[in-house]
Design a protein around this motif. Sequence first.
Motif, short mmCIF file in Angstrom:
data_model
loop_
_atom_site.label_atom_id
_atom_site.label_comp_id
_atom_site.label_asym_id
_atom_site.label_seq_id
_atom_site.Cartn_x
_atom_site.Cartn_y
_atom_site.Cartn_z
N GLU A 1 0.83 -1.21 0.00
CA GLU A 1 0.00 0.00 0.00
C GLU A 1 0.86 1.26 0.00
N LEU A 2 1.92 1.26 0.80
CA LEU A 2 2.79 2.44 0.87
C LEU A 2 3.56 2.63 -0.43
N ILE A 3 3.96 1.53 -1.06
CA ILE A 3 4.64 1.64 -2.36
C ILE A 3 3.70 2.31 -3.37
N ALA A 4 2.41 1.93 -3.32
CA ALA A 4 1.44 2.51 -4.25
C ALA A 4 1.25 4.00 -4.02
N ASP A 5 1.45 4.48 -2.80
CA ASP A 5 1.33 5.92 -2.52
C ASP A 5 2.51 6.72 -3.07
N ARG A 6 3.65 6.06 -3.29
CA ARG A 6 4.83 6.67 -3.92
C ARG A 6 5.37 7.88 -3.16
N ASP A 7 5.32 7.84 -1.85
CA ASP A 7 5.83 8.94 -1.04
C ASP A 7 7.15 8.62 -0.33
N MET A 8 7.47 7.33 -0.23
CA MET A 8 8.60 6.90 0.58
C MET A 8 9.51 5.99 -0.21
N SER A 9 10.78 5.96 0.20
CA SER A 9 11.72 5.04 -0.42
C SER A 9 11.47 3.62 0.12
N ILE A 10 12.03 2.63 -0.57
CA ILE A 10 11.89 1.25 -0.11
C ILE A 10 12.48 1.10 1.29
N GLU A 11 13.62 1.74 1.54
CA GLU A 11 14.25 1.65 2.86
C GLU A 11 13.34 2.24 3.93
N GLN A 12 12.75 3.40 3.66
CA GLN A 12 11.83 4.02 4.62
C GLN A 12 10.63 3.13 4.90
N ILE A 13 10.09 2.54 3.84
CA ILE A 13 8.93 1.66 4.00
C ILE A 13 9.28 0.44 4.84
N ALA A 14 10.47 -0.12 4.63
CA ALA A 14 10.89 -1.30 5.39
C ALA A 14 10.83 -1.03 6.89
N TYR A 15 11.39 0.11 7.31
CA TYR A 15 11.39 0.42 8.75
C TYR A 15 10.00 0.83 9.23
N THR A 16 9.24 1.50 8.38
CA THR A 16 7.89 1.95 8.77
C THR A 16 6.98 0.78 9.10
N VAL A 17 7.10 -0.31 8.35
CA VAL A 17 6.20 -1.46 8.58
C VAL A 17 6.80 -2.47 9.55
N GLY A 18 7.96 -2.16 10.15
CA GLY A 18 8.43 -2.97 11.26
C GLY A 18 9.57 -3.92 11.00
N PHE A 19 10.19 -3.87 9.82
CA PHE A 19 11.34 -4.74 9.57
C PHE A 19 12.61 -4.08 10.12
N ASN A 20 13.55 -4.91 10.60
CA ASN A 20 14.74 -4.35 11.23
C ASN A 20 15.83 -3.97 10.24
N SER A 21 15.65 -4.32 8.97
CA SER A 21 16.61 -3.92 7.94
C SER A 21 15.96 -4.06 6.57
N PRO A 22 16.41 -3.28 5.58
CA PRO A 22 15.89 -3.43 4.22
C PRO A 22 16.14 -4.82 3.65
N ASN A 23 17.27 -5.44 4.00
CA ASN A 23 17.56 -6.78 3.48
C ASN A 23 16.54 -7.80 4.00
N HIS A 24 16.20 -7.69 5.29
CA HIS A 24 15.20 -8.59 5.86
C HIS A 24 13.84 -8.36 5.19
N PHE A 25 13.52 -7.10 4.96
CA PHE A 25 12.27 -6.75 4.27
C PHE A 25 12.24 -7.35 2.87
N ASN A 26 13.31 -7.18 2.11
CA ASN A 26 13.36 -7.73 0.76
C ASN A 26 13.19 -9.24 0.76
N ARG A 27 13.83 -9.90 1.71
CA ARG A 27 13.78 -11.36 1.76
C ARG A 27 12.35 -11.85 2.05
N VAL A 28 11.70 -11.28 3.05
CA VAL A 28 10.33 -11.69 3.41
C VAL A 28 9.36 -11.33 2.30
#
Length: 263
Positions: free
Chosen positions: A221-248
């Motif tokens: 949903e946040l990606i569709a809003d196009r306001d935040m970077s992938i890294e920002q979104i990863a932390y916003t939704v509760g992942f401890n790192s962008p790499n962990h976010f990408n993997r899940v």
Amino acid sequence: MTDEQKSYIDRINTIPADEILIKDSGWEVIDLPEHSHTLHQIVHTLSGTLRIQVGEICYFVPERHLAWIPPGVEHRLSSNNRQVSLQIICCSHLYAPRDIFAVYNTSSFIGDNLKFIGSGGTHIKKSEEPEMYSYIISFLNLFPVKGEKYRIPLKALFEPHDRRLRDILRYIDSHLGDSINKEMLAERFGMSVRSLSRLFRASDIRFTDYLSYQRVTRAIELIADRDMSIEQIAYTVGFNSPNHFNRVFRQLTGRTPGSLCRR
């Protein structure tokens, strides 16, 4: 529900069987209470995402996907995006079972055909445009046979009957950016970790799967809003790192978050 949305729902139920109603909507807010139609309704998410409640099941429809809503099926539409743009096609004479809701992926080929259909006007009457009418019906009838259904673990999540678990899940949904684990949830809701685990098992829900699904869904949903970077979104939704976010994210969707940004 806005006056425009209510008017459109009322209008769908007055369309004759030999007409096709096509609408491109630019509604800023989508929150339609439970309702049904007398026609098949195909909803293409041009931008933004949808949540469609059908009975006790909530389906998530990502951007540039298609929801097939059969006639007579009670459903509720909502979205967590600021603005949602939809292409909606309503018609009869489709072969799909009349009681099966489905979500389909849309390829560039499908998207181009839907765009072409939308360019034909808002009303397609069989008596006036028989070729276009036949083309649209034939194209839509391919989906139940050839369409690739959108699949993600727990995409069709049943609302648990246990009130305690419903409250816990709602808390999780509203605190995705926090550090959430069974221990803190058990303490917050006044029960042991063992009792909490038993609640999840009784509803056939795995805690880690549910948390990952909700975080990835919110990320889409946040990606569709196009306001935040992938890294920002990863932390916003509760992942401890962008790499962990990408993997899940890839485990659940088969794609990377960045691939959605490039669409």
